[in-house]
Design a protein around this motif. Structure first.
Motif, PDB file in Angstrom:
ATOM      1  N   TYR A  53      23.154  20.178 106.709  1.00 37.97           N
ATOM      2  CA  TYR A  53      22.653  21.408 106.647  1.00 37.97           C
ATOM      3  C   TYR A  53      24.032  22.530 106.454  1.00 37.97           C
ATOM      4  N   THR A  54      23.542  23.420 105.580  1.00 37.75           N
ATOM      5  CA  THR A  54      25.084  24.465 104.778  1.00 37.75           C
ATOM      6  C   THR A  54      24.033  25.707 105.449  1.00 37.75           C
ATOM      7  N   LEU A  55      25.529  26.315 104.993  1.00 40.41           N
ATOM      8  CA  LEU A  55      25.038  27.897 104.912  1.00 40.41           C
ATOM      9  C   LEU A  55      24.459  28.679 106.460  1.00 40.41           C
ATOM     10  N   GLN A  56      24.639  27.601 107.598  1.00 39.95           N
ATOM     11  CA  GLN A  56      24.374  28.045 108.699  1.00 39.95           C
ATOM     12  C   GLN A  56      24.511  29.220 109.829  1.00 39.95           C
ATOM     13  N   GLU A  57      23.530  29.500 109.885  1.00 41.70           N
ATOM     14  CA  GLU A  57      23.182  30.878 111.311  1.00 41.70           C
ATOM     15  C   GLU A  57      23.068  30.860 111.780  1.00 41.70           C
ATOM     16  N   ASP A  58      23.089  31.774 113.323  1.00 42.59           N
ATOM     17  CA  ASP A  58      23.360  32.168 114.441  1.00 42.59           C
ATOM     18  C   ASP A  58      22.244  32.202 114.337  1.00 42.59           C
ATOM     19  N   GLN A  59      20.782  32.517 114.419  1.00 44.06           N
ATOM     20  CA  GLN A  59      20.215  33.492 114.156  1.00 44.06           C
ATOM     21  C   GLN A  59      19.047  32.822 114.882  1.00 44.06           C
ATOM     22  N   LYS A  60      17.811  33.898 116.070  1.00 45.46           N
ATOM     23  CA  LYS A  60      17.208  32.910 116.338  1.00 45.46           C
ATOM     24  C   LYS A  60      16.270  33.009 116.086  1.00 45.46           C
ATOM     25  N   LYS A  61      15.391  33.536 115.083  1.00 45.88           N
ATOM     26  CA  LYS A  61      14.713  33.365 114.268  1.00 45.88           C
ATOM     27  C   LYS A  61      14.306  32.605 113.484  1.00 45.88           C
ATOM     28  N   LEU A  62      15.455  31.716 113.265  1.00 47.99           N
ATOM     29  CA  LEU A  62      15.853  30.168 112.113  1.00 47.99           C
ATOM     30  C   LEU A  62      15.397  29.541 112.940  1.00 47.99           C
ATOM     31  N   GLU A  63      16.037  29.285 114.283  1.00 48.91           N
ATOM     32  CA  GLU A  63      15.383  27.607 115.316  1.00 48.91           C
ATOM     33  C   GLU A  63      13.872  27.857 114.811  1.00 48.91           C
ATOM     34  N   GLY A  64      12.891  28.475 114.590  1.00 50.67           N
ATOM     35  CA  GLY A  64      11.647  27.846 114.496  1.00 50.67           C
ATOM     36  C   GLY A  64      11.445  26.999 113.523  1.00 50.67           C
ATOM     37  N   ILE A  65      12.182  28.149 112.505  1.00 53.64           N
ATOM     38  CA  ILE A  65      11.810  27.529 110.806  1.00 53.64           C
ATOM     39  C   ILE A  65      12.377  26.283 110.779  1.00 53.64           C
ATOM     40  N   ARG A  66      13.893  25.715 111.299  1.00 52.55           N
ATOM     41  CA  ARG A  66      14.143  24.516 111.343  1.00 52.55           C
ATOM     42  C   ARG A  66      13.648  23.483 111.943  1.00 52.55           C
ATOM     43  N   GLU A  67      12.974  23.819 113.199  1.00 52.57           N
ATOM     44  CA  GLU A  67      11.736  23.347 113.844  1.00 52.57           C
ATOM     45  C   GLU A  67      10.615  22.145 113.371  1.00 52.57           C
ATOM     46  N   VAL A  68       9.871  23.414 112.354  1.00 56.21           N
ATOM     47  CA  VAL A  68       9.274  22.870 111.724  1.00 56.21           C
ATOM     48  C   VAL A  68       9.458  22.074 110.610  1.00 56.21           C
ATOM     49  N   PHE A  69      11.067  22.262 109.754  1.00 59.61           N
ATOM     50  CA  PHE A  69      11.077  21.386 108.382  1.00 59.61           C
ATOM     51  C   PHE A  69      11.587  19.982 109.056  1.00 59.61           C
ATOM     52  N   GLU A  70      12.253  20.541 110.405  1.00 63.17           N
ATOM     53  CA  GLU A  70      12.548  18.661 111.104  1.00 63.17           C
ATOM     54  C   GLU A  70      11.131  17.951 111.600  1.00 63.17           C
ATOM     55  N   GLU A  71       9.949  18.811 111.934  1.00 66.59           N
ATOM     56  CA  GLU A  71       9.378  17.983 112.263  1.00 66.59           C
ATOM     57  C   GLU A  71       7.751  17.165 110.462  1.00 66.59           C
ATOM     58  N   ASN A  72       7.830  18.242 110.104  1.00 66.54           N
ATOM     59  CA  ASN A  72       7.580  17.549 108.930  1.00 66.54           C
ATOM     60  C   ASN A  72       7.632  16.536 108.552  1.00 66.54           C
ATOM     61  N   SER A  73       6.460  15.623 107.609  1.00 66.64           N
ATOM     62  CA  SER A  73       6.249  14.072 107.527  1.00 66.64           C
ATOM     63  C   SER A  73       7.641  13.404 107.026  1.00 66.64           C
ATOM     64  N   ILE A  74       8.071  14.223 105.540  1.00 67.22           N
ATOM     65  CA  ILE A  74       8.580  14.083 104.886  1.00 67.22           C
ATOM     66  C   ILE A  74      10.020  13.762 104.926  1.00 67.22           C
ATOM     67  N   VAL A  75      10.418  14.900 105.618  1.00 65.33           N
ATOM     68  CA  VAL A  75      11.684  15.459 106.165  1.00 65.33           C
ATOM     69  C   VAL A  75      12.260  14.450 107.462  1.00 65.33           C
ATOM     70  N   SER A  76      11.373  13.855 107.990  1.00 71.22           N
ATOM     71  CA  SER A  76      11.816  13.235 109.067  1.00 71.22           C
ATOM     72  C   SER A  76      11.612  11.725 108.924  1.00 71.22           C
ATOM     73  N   ARG A  77      11.500  11.714 107.708  1.00 69.56           N
ATOM     74  CA  ARG A  77      11.820   9.959 107.279  1.00 69.56           C
ATOM     75  C   ARG A  77      13.717   9.795 106.728  1.00 69.56           C
ATOM     76  N   TYR A  78      13.883  10.713 106.925  1.00 67.89           N
ATOM     77  CA  TYR A  78      15.572  11.524 106.491  1.00 67.89           C
ATOM     78  C   TYR A  78      16.496  11.615 108.194  1.00 67.89           C
ATOM     79  N   ASN A  79      17.014  10.361 107.888  1.00 68.89           N
ATOM     80  CA  ASN A  79      18.917  10.866 108.644  1.00 68.89           C
ATOM     81  C   ASN A  79      19.060  12.305 108.513  1.00 68.89           C
ATOM     82  N   ILE A  80      18.977  13.359 109.372  1.00 66.12           N
ATOM     83  CA  ILE A  80      20.082  15.059 110.178  1.00 66.12           C
ATOM     84  C   ILE A  80      21.239  14.559 110.504  1.00 66.12           C
ATOM     85  N   PHE A  81      22.249  14.836 109.202  1.00 66.38           N
ATOM     86  CA  PHE A  81      23.547  15.286 110.138  1.00 66.38           C
ATOM     87  C   PHE A  81      23.477  15.790 111.285  1.00 66.38           C
TER      88      PHE A  81
END
Length: 285
Positions: free
Chosen positions: A209-237
């Motif tokens: 993850y780059t250009l990270q911001e401490d914003q509550k509204k992005l937490e939900g977007i991140r969760e949806v991103f990580e739950e994606n079937s393609i994304v979930s196959r990757y190692n996330i630092f």
């Protein structure tokens, strides 16, 4: 010749504006200074932002504009010349003709990019896509450096393919927003198509993850991103690069090591990167 190391790593995402070049340069600079690694950066992006930053870092802007832009860039690897008989021959180039070093950081070399690469994209055949890979192997550059980082274009292009063919692994910088998944999906498709060639072997070290911001509204977007079937196959630092004004417009360029506020985050990424690199198997496993 000793057995080559599997240490060529592409930095790419099919979505632009994700801090790809900043991550590539910052990781390289930190590894060379704090871990005494010797690294070569290859700028394959026609936007040549990595080149601009490094030329400024090394006080070589005038040298680049006056000389290097024509004679010492990655374009030389792909140049072809017309023979008297009318046929086309690949030109031969030696590493010392295009690799730029500096006493400012003797562990970090660069093969510069060139905005003219954008015109070369339509003038290359499938065989020429292997020119970078051939160049690295011919001159045993994997054994000359601890790592070779390739800063790739954020598009599907000849130079993206050439970078991946030459690479053993790749990293995916991701800035969390509503379109994050698209860039990873497109990249996954590109790599998937290339893997139809049995000779093409590559591993992904993970998503950072780059250009990270401490914003509550992005937490939900991140969760949806990580739950994606393609994304979930990757190692996330676990560690990422926070957004900071210095990295966007600081007077010392977009290299985290140059600023006390950002070098600590990059040190954590370095540790995790080295661990991921040691854990990953041979390319394609």
């Amino acid at each position: 010749m000793t057995n080559p190391k599997n240490n060529v790593i592409s930095f790419l995402n099919m979505k632009g504006g994700v801090g790809k070049t900043t991550l590539c340069l910052s990781l390289a600079y930190q590894l060379t200074n704090d871990y005494d690694k010797k690294i070569l950066i290859i700028d394959m992006d026609p936007q040549f932002n990595a080149t601009q930053t490094m030329m400024e870092q090394y006080n070589l802007i005038n040298d680049y504009l006056d000389d290097y832009r024509e004679k010492k860039t990655v374009k030389r690897i792909f140049d072809r010349k017309q023979t008297l008989a009318g046929s086309v021959e690949e030109e031969s180039v030696e590493p010392d003709e295009i690799i730029i070093s500096s006493d400012i950081n003797s562990n970090l070399d660069i093969i510069c990019g060139n905005i003219d690469l954008i015109f070369e994209d339509k003038n290359q055949d499938s065989v020429s896509k292997k020119r970078l890979d051939i160049f690295l192997k011919k001159h045993n550059l994997r054994n000359e450096y601890d790592f070779i980082f390739i800063d790739c274009p954020p598009t599907i292009s000849f130079f993206t393919d050439a970078s991946l063919i030459a690479s053993d692994h790749y990293l995916i910088p991701v800035k969390i927003d509503k379109f994050s998944t698209l860039g990873v999906k497109m990249l996954d498709n590109v790599v998937g198509l290339m893997k139809e060639d049995p000779d093409f072997r590559i591993n992904c070290l993970g998503i950072i993850y780059t250009l990270q911001e401490d914003q509550k509204k992005l937490e939900g977007i991140r969760e949806v991103f990580e739950e994606n079937s393609i994304v979930s196959r990757y190692n996330i630092f676990d560690n990422g690069m926070k957004k900071h004004n210095h990295l966007l417009s600081g007077e010392r360029g977009n290299i985290a090591y140059n600023y006390e506020e950002t070098k600590g985050d990059m040190l954590l990424i370095c540790n995790e990167f080295l661990f991921a690199y040691e854990q990953v198997g041979e390319p394609g496993e």
